[in-house]
Design a protein around this motif. Structure first.
Motif, PDB file in Angstrom:
ATOM      1  N   UNK A  14      -7.013  38.198 -63.971  1.00 42.16           N
ATOM      2  CA  UNK A  14      -7.540  38.569 -62.657  1.00 42.16           C
ATOM      3  C   UNK A  14      -6.503  38.258 -61.595  1.00 42.16           C
ATOM      4  N   UNK A  15      -6.608  38.977 -60.479  1.00 42.35           N
ATOM      5  CA  UNK A  15      -5.730  38.777 -59.323  1.00 42.35           C
ATOM      6  C   UNK A  15      -6.603  38.884 -58.083  1.00 42.35           C
ATOM      7  N   UNK A  16      -6.683  37.783 -57.324  1.00 42.86           N
ATOM      8  CA  UNK A  16      -7.598  37.709 -56.196  1.00 42.86           C
ATOM      9  C   UNK A  16      -6.859  37.307 -54.936  1.00 42.86           C
ATOM     10  N   UNK A  17      -7.114  38.008 -53.847  1.00 47.28           N
ATOM     11  CA  UNK A  17      -6.515  37.646 -52.568  1.00 47.28           C
ATOM     12  C   UNK A  17      -7.105  36.325 -52.076  1.00 47.28           C
ATOM     13  N   UNK A  18      -6.255  35.483 -51.487  1.00 45.31           N
ATOM     14  CA  UNK A  18      -6.686  34.218 -50.888  1.00 45.31           C
ATOM     15  C   UNK A  18      -6.206  34.184 -49.441  1.00 45.31           C
ATOM     16  N   UNK A  19      -6.610  33.153 -48.719  1.00 51.82           N
ATOM     17  CA  UNK A  19      -6.218  33.035 -47.307  1.00 51.82           C
ATOM     18  C   UNK A  19      -4.714  32.885 -47.154  1.00 51.82           C
ATOM     19  N   UNK A  20      -4.049  32.301 -48.168  1.00 51.88           N
ATOM     20  CA  UNK A  20      -2.610  32.035 -48.055  1.00 51.88           C
ATOM     21  C   UNK A  20      -1.753  32.875 -48.992  1.00 51.88           C
ATOM     22  N   UNK A  21      -2.364  33.802 -49.727  1.00 50.12           N
ATOM     23  CA  UNK A  21      -1.583  34.616 -50.659  1.00 50.12           C
ATOM     24  C   UNK A  21      -2.451  35.266 -51.717  1.00 50.12           C
ATOM     25  N   UNK A  60      -4.457  29.373 -64.180  1.00 48.38           N
ATOM     26  CA  UNK A  60      -4.483  29.959 -62.841  1.00 48.38           C
ATOM     27  C   UNK A  60      -3.348  29.380 -62.028  1.00 48.38           C
ATOM     28  N   UNK A  61      -2.796  30.203 -61.145  1.00 46.05           N
ATOM     29  CA  UNK A  61      -1.717  29.775 -60.257  1.00 46.05           C
ATOM     30  C   UNK A  61      -1.892  30.461 -58.910  1.00 46.05           C
ATOM     31  N   UNK A  62      -1.558  29.730 -57.854  1.00 42.48           N
ATOM     32  CA  UNK A  62      -1.595  30.293 -56.509  1.00 42.48           C
ATOM     33  C   UNK A  62      -0.209  30.805 -56.149  1.00 42.48           C
ATOM     34  N   UNK A  63      -0.155  32.016 -55.626  1.00 42.06           N
ATOM     35  CA  UNK A  63       1.110  32.653 -55.250  1.00 42.06           C
ATOM     36  C   UNK A  63       1.164  32.723 -53.729  1.00 42.06           C
ATOM     37  N   UNK A  64       2.191  32.119 -53.141  1.00 38.18           N
ATOM     38  CA  UNK A  64       2.311  32.065 -51.684  1.00 38.18           C
ATOM     39  C   UNK A  64       2.701  33.422 -51.114  1.00 38.18           C
ATOM     40  N   UNK A  65       2.516  33.560 -49.801  1.00 38.51           N
ATOM     41  CA  UNK A  65       2.897  34.797 -49.124  1.00 38.51           C
ATOM     42  C   UNK A  65       4.393  35.052 -49.268  1.00 38.51           C
ATOM     43  N   UNK A  66       5.221  34.008 -49.219  1.00 34.78           N
ATOM     44  CA  UNK A  66       6.668  34.170 -49.371  1.00 34.78           C
ATOM     45  C   UNK A  66       7.019  34.694 -50.751  1.00 34.78           C
ATOM     46  N   UNK A  67       6.382  34.151 -51.791  1.00 33.24           N
ATOM     47  CA  UNK A  67       6.642  34.628 -53.149  1.00 33.24           C
ATOM     48  C   UNK A  67       6.197  36.076 -53.306  1.00 33.24           C
ATOM     49  N   UNK A  68       5.080  36.429 -52.700  1.00 36.82           N
ATOM     50  CA  UNK A  68       4.628  37.822 -52.753  1.00 36.82           C
ATOM     51  C   UNK A  68       5.615  38.745 -52.052  1.00 36.82           C
ATOM     52  N   UNK A  69       6.282  38.247 -51.013  1.00 38.43           N
ATOM     53  CA  UNK A  69       7.232  39.059 -50.251  1.00 38.43           C
ATOM     54  C   UNK A  69       8.486  39.384 -51.045  1.00 38.43           C
TER      55      UNK A  69
END
Length: 197
Positions: A14-21, A60-69
């Motif tokens: 799964x891939x879910x949007x979060x407040x920070x990424x 599960x891992x959280x991906x930051x906005x910078x990593x997504x960029x």
């Protein structure tokens, strides 16, 4: 740190949007019976991610906005296959090259030519990374340690041997496939050391 030797092909549960990424839940594939702990590092398509939750056969891992960029992780969908490599230990051989898991940018496959069971790729590099790539140097592509056979302008030539094709997501590469790139660690530090102070 990583070696660029992929240990399993996993997939996105799964891939879910979060407040920070974004939060990714990743199926571990052949690594499902390996013991992991919260806080461990696992490279997903070459991007170092921190394990924040563990379940049977997945993490599960959280991906930051910078990593997504700067990576392709934002485009992963449920079912997308991914290259996986746990962080190396000092007891493991360095079979590839030193890879940090800090992706430098996104390139794309400009051309694929199959020669028997081997594939020849021309990778289009973003302008900001071209100066760091040298003939017979190393580059990590979606976390895979590869030798640069030739480079001309924005295009780097690499060869994928049968083992690499069979054990990584590179078997699915086609022209225009977007890929994560990490240039050789030494090149970045040499530039910094030579920069005017």
């Amino acid at each position: 740190m990583f070696t660029g030797i992929i240990q399993a092909i996993g997939s996105i549960r799964s891939a879910t949007a979060t407040a920070s990424g974004r939060r990714l839940v990743v199926e571990l594939g052949a690594l499902r019976n390996r013991s992991f702990n919260l806080g461990d590092s696992i490279a997903v398509n070459g991007a170092c991610l921190t394990v924040v939750e563990l379940a049977e056969g997945s993490f599960a891992a959280d991906v930051s906005a910078e990593t997504l960029r700067v990576t392709t992780l934002g485009g992963l969908e449920t079912g997308s296959p991914v290259n996986l490599e746990p962080a190396m230990t000092l007891a493991e051989p360095l079979g590839g090259h030193l890879v940090t898991g800090h992706v430098d940018g996104i390139g794309k496959v400009a051309e694929r030519r199959d020669e028997g069971s081997t594939a020849i790729l021309r990778l289009e590099l973003p302008a900001m990374l071209q100066r760091y790539v040298a003939r017979k140097g190393s580059i990590a592509v979606d976390g895979v340690s590869l030798t640069v056979n030739d480079i001309s302008g924005a295009l780097a030539l690499v060869t994928l041997v049968p083992h690499t094709l069979a054990h990584t997501i590179m078997q699915h590469y086609r022209p225009d496939t977007r890929v994560n790139l990490e240039v050789d660690l030494v090149a970045r530090y040499v530039e910094r050391l030579l920069a005017p102070q």
